[in-house]
Design a protein around this motif. Sequence first.
Motif, PDB file in Angstrom:
ATOM      1  N   ILE A 265      28.828  38.985  37.397  1.00  0.00           N
ATOM      2  CA  ILE A 265      29.515  38.684  38.662  1.00  0.00           C
ATOM      3  C   ILE A 265      30.567  37.605  38.497  1.00  0.00           C
ATOM      4  O   ILE A 265      30.706  36.779  37.518  1.00  0.00           O
ATOM      5  CB  ILE A 265      28.323  37.793  39.344  1.00  0.00           C
ATOM      6  CG1 ILE A 265      27.049  38.843  39.401  1.00  0.00           C
ATOM      7  CG2 ILE A 265      28.742  37.725  40.976  1.00  0.00           C
ATOM      8  CD1 ILE A 265      25.940  38.193  40.090  1.00  0.00           C
ATOM      9  N   VAL A 266      31.581  38.193  39.379  1.00  0.00           N
ATOM     10  CA  VAL A 266      32.741  36.848  39.270  1.00  0.00           C
ATOM     11  C   VAL A 266      32.958  36.450  40.844  1.00  0.00           C
ATOM     12  O   VAL A 266      32.215  37.110  41.832  1.00  0.00           O
ATOM     13  CB  VAL A 266      34.088  37.417  38.901  1.00  0.00           C
ATOM     14  CG1 VAL A 266      33.936  38.132  37.667  1.00  0.00           C
ATOM     15  CG2 VAL A 266      34.267  38.865  39.815  1.00  0.00           C
ATOM     16  N   CYS A 267      33.382  35.380  41.041  1.00  0.00           N
ATOM     17  CA  CYS A 267      33.599  34.593  42.249  1.00  0.00           C
ATOM     18  C   CYS A 267      35.121  34.238  42.576  1.00  0.00           C
ATOM     19  O   CYS A 267      35.484  33.609  41.548  1.00  0.00           O
ATOM     20  CB  CYS A 267      32.453  33.641  42.824  1.00  0.00           C
ATOM     21  SG  CYS A 267      32.480  32.913  44.279  1.00  0.00           S
ATOM     22  N   SER A 268      35.639  34.554  43.767  1.00  0.00           N
ATOM     23  CA  SER A 268      36.989  34.026  43.676  1.00  0.00           C
ATOM     24  C   SER A 268      37.155  32.952  44.524  1.00  0.00           C
ATOM     25  O   SER A 268      36.317  32.155  44.709  1.00  0.00           O
ATOM     26  CB  SER A 268      37.699  35.273  44.700  1.00  0.00           C
ATOM     27  OG  SER A 268      37.307  34.893  45.980  1.00  0.00           O
ATOM     28  N   GLU A 269      38.290  32.288  44.356  1.00  0.00           N
ATOM     29  CA  GLU A 269      38.661  31.159  45.200  1.00  0.00           C
ATOM     30  C   GLU A 269      38.373  31.446  46.580  1.00  0.00           C
ATOM     31  O   GLU A 269      38.241  32.561  47.254  1.00  0.00           O
ATOM     32  CB  GLU A 269      40.425  30.813  44.946  1.00  0.00           C
ATOM     33  CG  GLU A 269      41.169  31.778  45.505  1.00  0.00           C
ATOM     34  CD  GLU A 269      42.430  31.461  45.122  1.00  0.00           C
ATOM     35  OE1 GLU A 269      42.962  30.404  44.704  1.00  0.00           O
ATOM     36  OE2 GLU A 269      43.204  32.651  45.075  1.00  0.00           O
ATOM     37  N   PRO A 270      38.373  30.136  47.508  1.00  0.00           N
ATOM     38  CA  PRO A 270      38.313  30.534  48.885  1.00  0.00           C
ATOM     39  C   PRO A 270      39.448  31.274  49.481  1.00  0.00           C
ATOM     40  O   PRO A 270      40.600  30.793  49.158  1.00  0.00           O
ATOM     41  CB  PRO A 270      38.263  29.214  49.665  1.00  0.00           C
ATOM     42  CG  PRO A 270      37.676  28.229  48.255  1.00  0.00           C
ATOM     43  CD  PRO A 270      38.133  28.909  47.149  1.00  0.00           C
ATOM     44  N   LEU A 271      39.050  32.176  50.377  1.00  0.00           N
ATOM     45  CA  LEU A 271      40.091  33.074  50.893  1.00  0.00           C
ATOM     46  C   LEU A 271      40.251  32.778  52.407  1.00  0.00           C
ATOM     47  O   LEU A 271      39.649  31.894  52.990  1.00  0.00           O
ATOM     48  CB  LEU A 271      39.591  34.554  50.774  1.00  0.00           C
ATOM     49  CG  LEU A 271      39.339  34.963  49.344  1.00  0.00           C
ATOM     50  CD1 LEU A 271      38.511  36.409  49.683  1.00  0.00           C
ATOM     51  CD2 LEU A 271      40.567  35.037  48.540  1.00  0.00           C
ATOM     52  N   SER A 323      38.256  41.883  33.561  1.00  0.00           N
ATOM     53  CA  SER A 323      37.713  43.122  33.981  1.00  0.00           C
ATOM     54  C   SER A 323      36.890  42.964  35.275  1.00  0.00           C
ATOM     55  O   SER A 323      37.270  44.206  35.676  1.00  0.00           O
ATOM     56  CB  SER A 323      36.774  43.787  32.483  1.00  0.00           C
ATOM     57  OG  SER A 323      35.751  42.892  32.641  1.00  0.00           O
ATOM     58  N   MET A 324      36.046  42.160  35.485  1.00  0.00           N
ATOM     59  CA  MET A 324      35.578  42.184  36.605  1.00  0.00           C
ATOM     60  C   MET A 324      36.695  42.115  37.774  1.00  0.00           C
ATOM     61  O   MET A 324      36.382  42.643  38.997  1.00  0.00           O
ATOM     62  CB  MET A 324      34.501  41.115  36.666  1.00  0.00           C
ATOM     63  CG  MET A 324      33.195  41.378  35.907  1.00  0.00           C
ATOM     64  SD  MET A 324      32.125  43.017  36.619  1.00  0.00           S
ATOM     65  CE  MET A 324      31.927  42.218  38.179  1.00  0.00           C
ATOM     66  N   ARG A 325      37.837  41.310  37.787  1.00  0.00           N
ATOM     67  CA  ARG A 325      38.615  41.047  38.741  1.00  0.00           C
ATOM     68  C   ARG A 325      39.363  42.484  38.980  1.00  0.00           C
ATOM     69  O   ARG A 325      39.513  42.804  40.085  1.00  0.00           O
ATOM     70  CB  ARG A 325      39.534  40.250  38.372  1.00  0.00           C
ATOM     71  CG  ARG A 325      40.810  39.656  39.415  1.00  0.00           C
ATOM     72  CD  ARG A 325      41.903  39.010  38.913  1.00  0.00           C
ATOM     73  NE  ARG A 325      42.603  39.859  38.269  1.00  0.00           N
ATOM     74  CZ  ARG A 325      43.806  40.652  38.768  1.00  0.00           C
ATOM     75  NH1 ARG A 325      43.936  40.400  40.213  1.00  0.00           N
ATOM     76  NH2 ARG A 325      44.569  41.328  38.088  1.00  0.00           N
ATOM     77  N   GLN A 326      39.508  43.120  37.959  1.00  0.00           N
ATOM     78  CA  GLN A 326      40.307  44.446  38.134  1.00  0.00           C
ATOM     79  C   GLN A 326      39.431  45.589  38.776  1.00  0.00           C
ATOM     80  O   GLN A 326      39.807  46.151  39.710  1.00  0.00           O
ATOM     81  CB  GLN A 326      40.497  45.273  36.851  1.00  0.00           C
ATOM     82  CG  GLN A 326      41.548  44.472  35.950  1.00  0.00           C
ATOM     83  CD  GLN A 326      41.824  45.110  34.502  1.00  0.00           C
ATOM     84  OE1 GLN A 326      41.369  45.904  34.340  1.00  0.00           O
ATOM     85  NE2 GLN A 326      42.893  44.499  33.739  1.00  0.00           N
ATOM     86  N   ARG A 327      38.058  45.557  38.703  1.00  0.00           N
ATOM     87  CA  ARG A 327      36.974  46.260  39.533  1.00  0.00           C
ATOM     88  C   ARG A 327      37.184  45.737  40.905  1.00  0.00           C
ATOM     89  O   ARG A 327      37.173  46.490  42.042  1.00  0.00           O
ATOM     90  CB  ARG A 327      35.596  46.075  39.185  1.00  0.00           C
ATOM     91  CG  ARG A 327      35.494  46.603  37.512  1.00  0.00           C
ATOM     92  CD  ARG A 327      33.881  46.359  37.356  1.00  0.00           C
ATOM     93  NE  ARG A 327      33.137  47.479  37.757  1.00  0.00           N
ATOM     94  CZ  ARG A 327      32.803  48.561  37.428  1.00  0.00           C
ATOM     95  NH1 ARG A 327      33.208  49.150  36.192  1.00  0.00           N
ATOM     96  NH2 ARG A 327      32.049  49.486  38.110  1.00  0.00           N
ATOM     97  N   MET A 328      37.197  44.368  41.007  1.00  0.00           N
ATOM     98  CA  MET A 328      37.240  43.916  42.613  1.00  0.00           C
ATOM     99  C   MET A 328      38.414  44.241  43.227  1.00  0.00           C
ATOM    100  O   MET A 328      38.664  44.858  44.301  1.00  0.00           O
ATOM    101  CB  MET A 328      37.222  42.239  42.501  1.00  0.00           C
ATOM    102  CG  MET A 328      37.348  41.845  43.861  1.00  0.00           C
ATOM    103  SD  MET A 328      37.360  39.922  43.788  1.00  0.00           S
ATOM    104  CE  MET A 328      39.124  39.601  43.201  1.00  0.00           C
TER     105      MET A 328
END
Length: 433
Positions: A265-271, A323-328
């Motif tokens: 799992i990855v998590c982004s910065e607040p959007l 690689s997970m960011r690319q999927r996202m």
Amino acid sequence: MRLLSTDQNLARDSYYAATAPRTHHHAPQAGETTADVAIVGGGLAGLSAALELAQAGRSVVVLEARQVGWGASGRNGGQAIHGLACDQTTIEDQLGMEAARQVWGMSLEALTLLRQRLTTHAIDCDWQAGYLGVATKPGKSAELAAWAERMDRLYGARYTLIGPADLRSWIDSPRYHSGLHDPESGHLHPLKYALGLARAAQQAGARLHEDSPVTALQALPGGGHRLQTPQGVVRAGQVLLAGNVYLQGVAPALEARIMPVGTYIVCSEPLDPALVRRLIPSRSAVCDNNFVLDYFRFTADHRMLYGGRVSYSTLTPPRLAESMRQRMVGTLPALSHARITHAWGGFVDITMNRAPDFGRLAPDLYYLQGFSGHGLALTGLAGKLVAEAMTGDAGRFDVFARLRHRPFPGGRLLRTPALVLGMAWYRLRDLLA
């Protein structure tokens, strides 16, 4: 012990750990301890059972090798969804339609129980109602619609089907073709939930011990069991094994029926909250219906939490965060500039048929395992069912215990390579559907 070493590395950058600081620590078990029930494993299933048993007046000791909620219970995708990891036909084929309807009803009860516990025990874990099941292609859309029609006809399960013309108003993604919406399922912060459940169990009278791995389990001649820890011994009339892939040799008879699968799992910065509302207006959790699936949701603080890669070899994929960011971004192109702040993973236990594996190794030795990545709600109900069985009413527990489970083929040395090859076939089927 290689599995635990690998998992320790995967746990370091969890968004959940960063946003749910542990304010209470439970001392390791030491010396001589006696209890009516000893529970091995301080995850959601073990904590749920501890809560139910303590409320029923039993003396309970929970032995956790690391920290409560350390494994999949505190690191998963946070999606609490109807049903099981396996299709209902798996249950029907083994148990018949009447029992299958009972199992389905219990899976819905698991969601109700979860929400009740949040209210009763004042567990603040960012609960958000709503789930979107989505299909990536016309063939997968047909599968999703056929499943929904069958579940309505046979189980009275009614969900809102969303066609291609309307789907972009539910999720602004070019990847998906159609979907369905379930307002009763939802998502939450799993570590906050696990810590809240631990607090509730302790307040009910359960004794919790962290850093207390069970190194040996022995049946006593007069009944009950002796559990050895590094600093002491626990003697209990009944034992529940709820450690899943982390039992590490305590119950060899169970190991061949489950496999550890890495999930990431990855998590982004607040959007920008306006962007969040545009991408998923309902803020539902989202999961596709591929066999090797992607799942994602927005957190309470407006971050995108995205899971999708799996490893059937227990090896962490290279360049995990990128690689997970690319999927996202492939799913939600509007997030192309979103920075990833956390990337982590862990291991879930799967069974050959993806059905949960509950049962007994002896009349006073119970186990819960095999949630197969679909356990956030079901673990809570499993703890309640095993507590019912331990206190004299095994009727509902034994419905699950009747399910038959086969060991993974290949033995200790070959079963992992065999699983890797098998999953490659399912990935190919997803691409061709």
